[in-house]
Design an enzyme around this catalytic site. Sequence first.
Site, short mmCIF file in Angstrom:
data_model
loop_
_atom_site.label_atom_id
_atom_site.label_comp_id
_atom_site.label_asym_id
_atom_site.label_seq_id
_atom_site.Cartn_x
_atom_site.Cartn_y
_atom_site.Cartn_z
CB CYS A 1 -1.45 -0.24 1.33
SG CYS A 1 -1.92 -1.34 1.68
CG ASP B 1 -5.92 -1.85 8.78
OD1 ASP B 1 -5.09 -1.37 9.30
OD2 ASP B 1 -7.35 -1.70 8.81
CB CYS C 1 -2.18 0.89 4.73
SG CYS C 1 -3.19 -0.11 5.07
CG ASP C 2 -7.00 0.62 5.41
OD1 ASP C 2 -7.25 0.29 4.59
OD2 ASP C 2 -8.46 -0.49 6.02
CB CYS D 1 -6.82 -3.45 -0.25
SG CYS D 1 -6.08 -4.37 0.51
CB SER E 1 -11.67 -5.25 6.74
OG SER E 1 -10.99 -5.12 5.50
#
Length: 554
Positions: free
Chosen positions: A46, A78, A119-120, A191, A468
């Site tokens: 990511c 994650d 990433c998140d 993702c 998620s």
Amino acid sequence: MRSDRIKSGVQQAPARSMLRAVGVGDEDFQKPFVGVVNTYTDGMPCNVHLRELAGWLKEGLREAGVVPFEFGAPAISDGIAMGTPGMQASLVSREVIADSVELVCQGYLYDGMVVLSGCDKTIPGGVIGVIRSDVPGMVLYGGTIAPGVWKDRKLTIVSVFEAVGQVAAGRISEEDLLEVEKHAIPGAGACGGQYTANTMAMVLEVLGISPMGYNSIPATRPEKLEATRRAGAILADAIRNGWKPKDFLTRGSFLNAIATVAATGGSTNAVLHLLAIAHEVGVSLSLDDFDEVSRRTPVIADLLPWGTYTAWELYEAGGTPLVFQRLLEAGLLDGEQRTVTGRTLAEEVQACLRETPGQQVVVPVEKAFKPHGGLVILKGNLAPDGAVLKVAGTEKTFFEGPARVFDSEGAAMEQVLRGQIRPGDVVVIRYVGPKGAPGMPEMLSVTSAIVGEGLGPEVALLTDGRFSGGTRGLMIGHIAPEAQVGGPIALLQEGDRIRIDVSHRSLEVLVPEEELQRRRAVWRPKAPAFTHGVFARYTALVEQANRGAVLRDG
């Protein structure tokens, strides 16, 4: 300029001397100083390409008359941490990232801040840090990954999680699982569905804290590099005009953001993060706002995990500006809200608008895939302060069944893989909330295993943890209050009948109140998982999910 405090005057000669040692020249002391926050790591796809993007960004900043200084902030994957104790670090990292941005901005008195995210939690963490810095700033998203392909089937990381359940159910072989594993992640980027990273990246564009259309450019598309360089000029202009995030982040901005999440079947994590960002700005936002906006906003984008297409294909169809334009046309967004450029949302959308002829990813509102948005807030004697359900991933609106109660995700996962969860069961995973885990881990491993075994439509799941963005099915999270603080979910026993009524927005356990009070009298909280360090401090300070799991100030 803020940085003048370390650039001018006889007493600041030592500071200037230090800066000269890292390449700052005489002419640079007349320019704004900007912090470039890079959440790069080569430990996951990511964020692995952010080092290259940082070079292009700094070049653009220099061309625009700004002096950039790069530093790092942590990034937890994650996807790698999922289903392990590593997930305890995920949500905690949001606060650490925000703290890192705020600390460095104050320590160096920068005139502006820009965060490179992937990433998140690097996305909301970066936003919160920029807001706290109280200088002109923005957040740039590294972009989605390309879809993986195997046997003419599009793959994402969720395909791998679901394949684990398929193996357990005997639906595919372990050799097939290995091939899915090898092909699902073809390179750099986050993702690939409308999971948390892509949901939040879209949200930042409609909030106006990311350049319009930038975030939807995939990670490995060549145009990402030049767009990153151009972003430097946008920030430089905001600095010249003194245009800070708090100047344009309003309640209307956040209602716009909720509408885009609802319209795309986006991640329930957006609820948690938007509450936290609004809290940082001082904007009033509640769970009820999410339900109200979602009721009036149809789903107009056919995106994974509930739908067909990946975020890469959304970009090919026209990107996020196309989604926003459809909503603007229907009066479902306030186009007069301002952005980091000083222009309105509607003006920014028009400047970037494009649509690929024949695309099927985004439709007009009158041809919506679903009449109402993907976010539903449930309340009842199991969740007095609310719980969150994403209905874009399920068609069920009513479910009643016996509780299968687990005090950890691992215990639930073991029973799922052993085939001990039956159609009609309501799986309950508790003591995994903000304080209980701590860190409110995501339940993607167990929810994907349930779907992979073919039980998705036949099993419900409740948790005081979270999900998620890749989760689908009748999965209800963010239950507040959580078990660790004595929420009703802590009082459940195996076999209790649970009723989920989406139409009436209710979540109930069918046990007499007198019995619940008897159980409460003997209930005791679990011992904290950590007694020192960052996790212990987080446990002591974190609020409940209905308040965004923010940290108390003292």
